[in-house]
Design a protein around this motif. Sequence first.
Motif, PDB file in Angstrom:
ATOM      1  N   ASN A 265       0.840  -1.202   0.000  1.00  0.00           N
ATOM      2  CA  ASN A 265       0.000   0.000   0.000  1.00  0.00           C
ATOM      3  C   ASN A 265       0.872   1.248   0.000  1.00  0.00           C
ATOM      4  N   ALA A 266       1.945   1.219   0.811  1.00  0.00           N
ATOM      5  CA  ALA A 266       2.858   2.370   0.880  1.00  0.00           C
ATOM      6  C   ALA A 266       3.573   2.588  -0.448  1.00  0.00           C
ATOM      7  N   LEU A 267       3.958   1.494  -1.110  1.00  0.00           N
ATOM      8  CA  LEU A 267       4.673   1.610  -2.392  1.00  0.00           C
ATOM      9  C   LEU A 267       3.816   2.284  -3.459  1.00  0.00           C
ATOM     10  N   ASN A 268       2.524   2.136  -3.327  1.00  0.00           N
ATOM     11  CA  ASN A 268       1.620   2.674  -4.342  1.00  0.00           C
ATOM     12  C   ASN A 268       1.014   4.025  -3.959  1.00  0.00           C
ATOM     13  N   SER A 269       1.514   4.612  -2.877  1.00  0.00           N
ATOM     14  CA  SER A 269       0.956   5.907  -2.456  1.00  0.00           C
ATOM     15  C   SER A 269       2.071   6.872  -2.064  1.00  0.00           C
ATOM     16  N   LEU A 270       2.555   7.654  -3.012  1.00  0.00           N
ATOM     17  CA  LEU A 270       3.585   8.657  -2.757  1.00  0.00           C
ATOM     18  C   LEU A 270       3.004   9.812  -1.949  1.00  0.00           C
ATOM     19  N   SER A 271       3.862  10.426  -1.152  1.00  0.00           N
ATOM     20  CA  SER A 271       3.417  11.620  -0.435  1.00  0.00           C
ATOM     21  C   SER A 271       3.399  12.806  -1.403  1.00  0.00           C
ATOM     22  N   LEU A 272       2.809  13.895  -0.985  1.00  0.00           N
ATOM     23  CA  LEU A 272       2.689  15.080  -1.849  1.00  0.00           C
ATOM     24  C   LEU A 272       4.045  15.655  -2.231  1.00  0.00           C
TER      25      LEU A 272
ATOM     26  N   ILE B 140      10.080 -13.082   7.101  1.00  0.00           N
ATOM     27  CA  ILE B 140       8.775 -13.638   6.714  1.00  0.00           C
ATOM     28  C   ILE B 140       8.495 -13.237   5.269  1.00  0.00           C
ATOM     29  N   LYS B 141       8.319 -14.239   4.433  1.00  0.00           N
ATOM     30  CA  LYS B 141       8.072 -13.972   3.016  1.00  0.00           C
ATOM     31  C   LYS B 141       6.575 -13.732   2.776  1.00  0.00           C
ATOM     32  N   PRO B 142       6.224 -13.022   1.689  1.00  0.00           N
ATOM     33  CA  PRO B 142       4.808 -12.786   1.388  1.00  0.00           C
ATOM     34  C   PRO B 142       4.079 -14.100   1.121  1.00  0.00           C
ATOM     35  N   ASP B 143       2.799 -14.152   1.486  1.00  0.00           N
ATOM     36  CA  ASP B 143       1.974 -15.321   1.152  1.00  0.00           C
ATOM     37  C   ASP B 143       1.434 -15.142  -0.272  1.00  0.00           C
ATOM     38  N   ALA B 144       0.479 -15.972  -0.670  1.00  0.00           N
ATOM     39  CA  ALA B 144      -0.034 -15.938  -2.048  1.00  0.00           C
ATOM     40  C   ALA B 144      -0.582 -14.560  -2.423  1.00  0.00           C
ATOM     41  N   SER B 145      -1.361 -13.939  -1.509  1.00  0.00           N
ATOM     42  CA  SER B 145      -1.917 -12.613  -1.823  1.00  0.00           C
ATOM     43  C   SER B 145      -0.819 -11.554  -1.869  1.00  0.00           C
ATOM     44  N   GLY B 146       0.186 -11.703  -0.992  1.00  0.00           N
ATOM     45  CA  GLY B 146       1.318 -10.778  -1.008  1.00  0.00           C
ATOM     46  C   GLY B 146       2.133 -10.905  -2.285  1.00  0.00           C
ATOM     47  N   LEU B 147       2.311 -12.147  -2.749  1.00  0.00           N
ATOM     48  CA  LEU B 147       3.043 -12.374  -4.002  1.00  0.00           C
ATOM     49  C   LEU B 147       2.304 -11.762  -5.190  1.00  0.00           C
ATOM     50  N   LYS B 148       0.970 -11.800  -5.129  1.00  0.00           N
ATOM     51  CA  LYS B 148       0.167 -11.197  -6.198  1.00  0.00           C
ATOM     52  C   LYS B 148       0.414  -9.685  -6.238  1.00  0.00           C
ATOM     53  N   LEU B 149       0.480  -9.062  -5.055  1.00  0.00           N
ATOM     54  CA  LEU B 149       0.757  -7.627  -4.963  1.00  0.00           C
ATOM     55  C   LEU B 149       2.176  -7.313  -5.437  1.00  0.00           C
ATOM     56  N   LEU B 150       3.122  -8.215  -5.105  1.00  0.00           N
ATOM     57  CA  LEU B 150       4.512  -8.027  -5.543  1.00  0.00           C
ATOM     58  C   LEU B 150       4.615  -8.073  -7.062  1.00  0.00           C
ATOM     59  N   LYS B 151       3.950  -9.066  -7.669  1.00  0.00           N
ATOM     60  CA  LYS B 151       3.985  -9.188  -9.130  1.00  0.00           C
ATOM     61  C   LYS B 151       3.344  -7.976  -9.793  1.00  0.00           C
ATOM     62  N   SER B 152       2.246  -7.507  -9.214  1.00  0.00           N
ATOM     63  CA  SER B 152       1.553  -6.334  -9.754  1.00  0.00           C
ATOM     64  C   SER B 152       2.462  -5.102  -9.690  1.00  0.00           C
ATOM     65  N   TYR B 153       3.149  -4.945  -8.561  1.00  0.00           N
ATOM     66  CA  TYR B 153       4.083  -3.816  -8.407  1.00  0.00           C
ATOM     67  C   TYR B 153       5.209  -3.892  -9.434  1.00  0.00           C
ATOM     68  N   LEU B 154       5.769  -5.085  -9.613  1.00  0.00           N
ATOM     69  CA  LEU B 154       6.890  -5.252 -10.541  1.00  0.00           C
ATOM     70  C   LEU B 154       6.480  -5.016 -11.997  1.00  0.00           C
ATOM     71  N   GLN B 155       5.226  -5.232 -12.307  1.00  0.00           N
ATOM     72  CA  GLN B 155       4.750  -5.029 -13.680  1.00  0.00           C
ATOM     73  C   GLN B 155       4.496  -3.556 -14.005  1.00  0.00           C
TER      74      GLN B 155
ATOM     75  N   VAL C  39      10.090 -15.321  -7.988  1.00  0.00           N
ATOM     76  CA  VAL C  39       9.622 -14.045  -8.545  1.00  0.00           C
ATOM     77  C   VAL C  39      10.765 -13.029  -8.581  1.00  0.00           C
ATOM     78  N   MET C  40      11.543 -12.980  -7.507  1.00  0.00           N
ATOM     79  CA  MET C  40      12.666 -12.024  -7.438  1.00  0.00           C
ATOM     80  C   MET C  40      13.727 -12.357  -8.482  1.00  0.00           C
ATOM     81  N   ASP C  41      14.021 -13.641  -8.653  1.00  0.00           N
ATOM     82  CA  ASP C  41      15.018 -14.046  -9.659  1.00  0.00           C
ATOM     83  C   ASP C  41      14.573 -13.648 -11.060  1.00  0.00           C
TER      84      ASP C  41
END
Length: 332
Positions: free
Chosen positions: A63-70, A83-98, A124-126
């Motif tokens: 959420n923070a990565l997708n919301s820059l301050s003014l 602690i690595k991201p779970d399935a929903s976290g990985l989905k957010l990671l892939k979306s961010y990387l795209q 995903v990172m590799d």
Amino acid sequence: MKLDYLQALKRVDAARGAWVLHGQEPLLEQNLIDAFRSTWQKQDIERQRYDISSVADWKTVFNALNSLSLFSTQLAIEVHGNIKPDASGLKLLKSYLQQDSDNLLLVVMPKQDANSLKSSFFQVMDANGVNVSLVANYPKDRQQILSIEAEKLGIKLANDAWQWLEQHHEHNLLAAKNSLMRVADTFAEVEIIQIEHLYACLQDQSRYSTYDLSDALLNGNLLQSIKIFQYLIASGEPMSLILWSISKEMRLLMQLFEQPQNALQIGIWKTKVSLYQQALRRLSPQRFLTWPQLLIRIDAAIKGMSRENPEHLILQAITEMCGQTLFASQHA
């Protein structure tokens, strides 16, 4: 993409997307993090830090990565945890990387085992990010890393001084860097640092280490070994660390006796092979039969699992390694 430490250092200024750093070398981790923070400061990139204590924390990170301050055009988010991201976290990671964003997600993790490195997160990172393994397994790599540290300090070392430094610190890069800082301060006017400069400087600390104990044991110097052991105890050195040092040397000697041609393969430094060989010539092979049991007894005594005195048992191990006997009989 996979990078080693030195490759990663060269790419810090242009880092975007997602990077993960993992390993067991505190010097390499701290140097890279310092390099990133310095770059962010120069480039006026906003930095935020998050410590991951549960899988749910990853949602906050994305959420923070997708919301820059003014006031920011770029954002660097530094994440620490194991602690690595779970399935929903990985989905957010892939979306961010795209998104091809100018932001940076920097994940800092401890050393990972082989199974962890095969996990979905690392896959995903590799494929879409940067995976940096903070290790230096070979002498050439360690010397190259420490050469950079020496250059920062404005000093140069002779070739054999590098070997001595690494041998003295047994691959501990952070301890080696601290020694470089000390020798740089002590011998600021010396053009090329030699072994004698390192030795004099490190001995100036007026204290012994477990490395000194190992050397005295291999040389069969009983009085010096006892002196160093007594110093270590008086200065609060953990008994378990002293046992680890003695155990390591005992096991190397027993292995060398079984495999006299394989000194380097079993982990003996090239410059120390003759020292171990001399120790073997001094020792009777019959002694080796009692060593494993003696080490077990010491370990049990340190852990309070027996009524034996661990200091007395360690003294017995020291005299054994020096080729002498503390008691008239092993069972006295």
